[in-house]
Design a protein around this motif. Sequence first.
Motif, PDB file in Angstrom:
ATOM      1  N   VAL A  68     -23.451  -2.281 -55.050  1.00  0.00           N
ATOM      2  CA  VAL A  68     -23.550  -3.538 -55.404  1.00  0.00           C
ATOM      3  C   VAL A  68     -23.227  -4.521 -54.029  1.00  0.00           C
ATOM      4  N   MET A  69     -22.002  -4.137 -53.538  1.00  0.00           N
ATOM      5  CA  MET A  69     -21.629  -4.780 -52.300  1.00  0.00           C
ATOM      6  C   MET A  69     -22.594  -5.170 -51.422  1.00  0.00           C
ATOM      7  N   LEU A  70     -23.670  -4.342 -51.338  1.00  0.00           N
ATOM      8  CA  LEU A  70     -24.658  -4.253 -50.309  1.00  0.00           C
ATOM      9  C   LEU A  70     -25.508  -5.716 -50.722  1.00  0.00           C
ATOM     10  N   GLY A  71     -25.499  -5.930 -51.745  1.00  0.00           N
ATOM     11  CA  GLY A  71     -26.327  -7.245 -52.335  1.00  0.00           C
ATOM     12  C   GLY A  71     -25.718  -8.586 -51.622  1.00  0.00           C
ATOM     13  N   GLY A  72     -24.461  -8.468 -51.977  1.00  0.00           N
ATOM     14  CA  GLY A  72     -23.546  -9.513 -51.592  1.00  0.00           C
ATOM     15  C   GLY A  72     -23.645  -9.781 -49.931  1.00  0.00           C
ATOM     16  N   LEU A  73     -23.481  -8.591 -49.226  1.00  0.00           N
ATOM     17  CA  LEU A  73     -23.768  -8.675 -47.738  1.00  0.00           C
ATOM     18  C   LEU A  73     -25.019  -9.160 -47.592  1.00  0.00           C
ATOM     19  N   ILE A  74     -26.148  -8.617 -47.964  1.00  0.00           N
ATOM     20  CA  ILE A  74     -27.576  -9.208 -47.716  1.00  0.00           C
ATOM     21  C   ILE A  74     -27.493 -10.903 -47.812  1.00  0.00           C
ATOM     22  N   LEU A  75     -26.882 -11.468 -49.064  1.00  0.00           N
ATOM     23  CA  LEU A  75     -26.774 -12.605 -49.455  1.00  0.00           C
ATOM     24  C   LEU A  75     -26.044 -13.622 -48.258  1.00  0.00           C
ATOM     25  N   GLY A  76     -24.846 -12.935 -47.922  1.00  0.00           N
ATOM     26  CA  GLY A  76     -24.068 -13.678 -46.916  1.00  0.00           C
ATOM     27  C   GLY A  76     -24.626 -13.762 -45.546  1.00  0.00           C
ATOM     28  N   VAL A  77     -25.469 -12.780 -45.003  1.00  0.00           N
ATOM     29  CA  VAL A  77     -26.247 -12.599 -44.037  1.00  0.00           C
ATOM     30  C   VAL A  77     -27.516 -13.792 -44.013  1.00  0.00           C
ATOM     31  N   ILE A 123     -19.407 -21.945 -51.144  1.00  0.00           N
ATOM     32  CA  ILE A 123     -19.318 -21.902 -52.435  1.00  0.00           C
ATOM     33  C   ILE A 123     -20.412 -21.374 -53.201  1.00  0.00           C
ATOM     34  N   VAL A 124     -21.594 -21.623 -52.723  1.00  0.00           N
ATOM     35  CA  VAL A 124     -23.053 -21.229 -53.243  1.00  0.00           C
ATOM     36  C   VAL A 124     -22.990 -19.585 -53.351  1.00  0.00           C
ATOM     37  N   LEU A 125     -22.447 -19.157 -52.334  1.00  0.00           N
ATOM     38  CA  LEU A 125     -22.522 -17.550 -52.045  1.00  0.00           C
ATOM     39  C   LEU A 125     -21.364 -17.010 -52.928  1.00  0.00           C
ATOM     40  N   VAL A 126     -20.289 -17.656 -53.227  1.00  0.00           N
ATOM     41  CA  VAL A 126     -19.296 -17.092 -54.049  1.00  0.00           C
ATOM     42  C   VAL A 126     -19.684 -17.297 -55.465  1.00  0.00           C
ATOM     43  N   LEU A 127     -20.215 -18.284 -55.918  1.00  0.00           N
ATOM     44  CA  LEU A 127     -20.821 -18.213 -57.283  1.00  0.00           C
ATOM     45  C   LEU A 127     -21.907 -17.241 -57.360  1.00  0.00           C
ATOM     46  N   VAL A 128     -22.964 -17.024 -56.504  1.00  0.00           N
ATOM     47  CA  VAL A 128     -24.145 -16.101 -56.958  1.00  0.00           C
ATOM     48  C   VAL A 128     -23.477 -14.729 -56.841  1.00  0.00           C
ATOM     49  N   VAL A 129     -22.811 -14.412 -56.033  1.00  0.00           N
ATOM     50  CA  VAL A 129     -22.186 -12.958 -55.804  1.00  0.00           C
ATOM     51  C   VAL A 129     -21.204 -12.502 -56.987  1.00  0.00           C
ATOM     52  N   ALA A 130     -20.553 -13.682 -57.380  1.00  0.00           N
ATOM     53  CA  ALA A 130     -19.681 -13.421 -58.440  1.00  0.00           C
ATOM     54  C   ALA A 130     -20.420 -13.122 -59.861  1.00  0.00           C
ATOM     55  N   VAL A 131     -21.375 -13.929 -60.021  1.00  0.00           N
ATOM     56  CA  VAL A 131     -22.049 -13.815 -61.235  1.00  0.00           C
ATOM     57  C   VAL A 131     -22.661 -12.484 -61.138  1.00  0.00           C
ATOM     58  N   LEU A 185     -16.488  -9.718 -49.283  1.00  0.00           N
ATOM     59  CA  LEU A 185     -17.219  -9.059 -48.173  1.00  0.00           C
ATOM     60  C   LEU A 185     -18.484  -9.908 -48.116  1.00  0.00           C
ATOM     61  N   SER A 186     -18.909 -10.564 -48.949  1.00  0.00           N
ATOM     62  CA  SER A 186     -19.960 -11.549 -48.656  1.00  0.00           C
ATOM     63  C   SER A 186     -19.814 -12.511 -48.122  1.00  0.00           C
ATOM     64  N   LEU A 187     -18.531 -13.252 -48.042  1.00  0.00           N
ATOM     65  CA  LEU A 187     -18.161 -14.248 -47.120  1.00  0.00           C
ATOM     66  C   LEU A 187     -17.667 -13.766 -45.853  1.00  0.00           C
ATOM     67  N   LEU A 188     -17.259 -12.395 -45.713  1.00  0.00           N
ATOM     68  CA  LEU A 188     -17.235 -11.568 -44.272  1.00  0.00           C
ATOM     69  C   LEU A 188     -18.393 -11.643 -43.578  1.00  0.00           C
ATOM     70  N   ALA A 189     -19.623 -11.011 -44.244  1.00  0.00           N
ATOM     71  CA  ALA A 189     -20.853 -11.237 -43.770  1.00  0.00           C
ATOM     72  C   ALA A 189     -21.418 -12.636 -43.329  1.00  0.00           C
ATOM     73  N   TYR A 190     -21.094 -13.648 -44.121  1.00  0.00           N
ATOM     74  CA  TYR A 190     -21.491 -14.861 -43.897  1.00  0.00           C
ATOM     75  C   TYR A 190     -20.710 -15.328 -42.513  1.00  0.00           C
ATOM     76  N   ALA A 191     -19.486 -15.137 -42.338  1.00  0.00           N
ATOM     77  CA  ALA A 191     -18.511 -15.497 -41.164  1.00  0.00           C
ATOM     78  C   ALA A 191     -19.322 -14.879 -39.986  1.00  0.00           C
ATOM     79  N   LEU A 192     -19.255 -13.556 -39.980  1.00  0.00           N
ATOM     80  CA  LEU A 192     -19.973 -12.681 -38.911  1.00  0.00           C
ATOM     81  C   LEU A 192     -21.332 -13.384 -38.424  1.00  0.00           C
ATOM     82  N   THR A 193     -22.074 -13.540 -39.505  1.00  0.00           N
ATOM     83  CA  THR A 193     -23.462 -13.882 -38.933  1.00  0.00           C
ATOM     84  C   THR A 193     -23.415 -15.369 -38.414  1.00  0.00           C
TER      85      THR A 193
END
Lengths: 249, 236
Positions: free
Chosen positions: A63-72, A111-119, A158-166
């Motif tokens: 599932v982590m991959l989905g969050g990574l993709i969204l963060g990117v 905030i949007v990323l956190v909401l979507v990935v958490a849900v 991890l999605s926030l990590l992908a977001y920061a790296l991108t």
Amino acid sequence: MVNLIRAELAKLLGLPTAWIGLAVGSVVAPLLAVLNAGAVRAAIAAGRYEFSADLAYSSIQIVMLGGLILGVVTVSSEYTPTSDDAPGARQITTTLLAEPRRCRLLAAKAIVLVLVVAVQGTVTAVVTLLVVEHEHGGTYPPAEPARVAGAVLEWVLLSLLAYALTLIFRNGIVTLTLLVVNSGVVSVSWLLMKVTPLAAYLPDVVGKHMYLSDLGDVRIHPVVAGAVLLGWVVGLLVLAARLFERREA
Amino acid sequence: MITIDGLTRDRGKTRILHEVTFRARPGRVTGFLGPNGAGKTSTLRLLLGLDRPRAGTALIDGRPYAAWDRPLTVTGALLDGSGAHRSRTARAHLRWVATGNGLPRSRADEVLEIVGLTADAGKRAGKYSLGMSRRLGLATALLGDPRVLILDEPINGLDPAGIRWMRGFLREAAAEGRTVLLSSHLMGELAETADDVVIIVAGRVVADGTLAEVVAGHPSLEDAFLAHTAGEGTSW
């Protein structure tokens, strides 16, 4: 700020690539649990599966991959050229004209990323655990809500990590290669752990201690693991925000 | 009112803007004229807070662009391309922009109507022609019904009918009391549209005044422009 968050939510969910991320996260994990059921059952029968609670959590790791993709995607879509006619034109110009206060913009996106990935993470984790429960008639030790929360928290971070790296690289390919290859194919962190146990504190592996019990020789308390990952994420986000403030659009 | 004072900018070790200073007044179309690479787009990007100057100020009604809350309700800007992600429809693009600035979603359809894109509202921005992209960019600029319009080469990519439409649109916007600043390297076009003219060459303002003042002593704006740019080795 509410308007800004609503705009960023509409923006993210309006992207076909974001739905790929959501689909990868939501469909693949339960599917894998079903497909693996036979092999896992045999392993349990043969006594080769010690931590059967982990079998549920192992299959939800994807599932982590989905969050990574969204963060990117939430960042890389801003920097995609809008057309071949104007190769220098990108959506980021429109975004910054609509909200020139850059830190507010980054906060709204986070905030949007956190909401979507958490849900998405919560729904998928629960569905996958139910599938595992159905296939194997329960787990031992039983699935605990705290571990589900730990897993979802890891994906969000991890999605926030992908977001920061991108944001730092301003390029989605670099981040995806780094994170997906590292998590799926060859983990540099796992290799490094053979050299030094400190590698277990690297951001892509430390979070797993929040919900998996069988992770090699290094034991890290779930709370410590969460705090370490949070530290990585906050550090990289601060760096990304400072670069984004200073750089020209 | 747009107030630009002493705007200086470096790119690497090269100074690309040298203390650029001029005004664009309400109710008038101000043409910002210069050869390609003279610093027109650089000036407009500084004015819009997209880049940072080394020195100087650029204000819109007395405040920097970034200091305005809901900036699209004050200033509308058109830069290169449509500004829309290629996989988004024109309508979806305009809707998120409107939402972020607290504007009703219905504004999207209103501005699409103004620029004549209603029939293509559901098409993905990546499929748009150059002319349609410019119209979508203009529609985005108009969302907040702004009193200041900043347009970078607005007629690039438009067909003759589109150019005529744009000319009428700009004149009307000025007649309504809006401040209109547009950059162009096409002198014939500016001579038809602008009330005031600012000529920039190699990062320096070399002429600034009403159209009549700038043309004075020359047969046409083109001659005035060439006289000002003589010896600059322009690339076109």
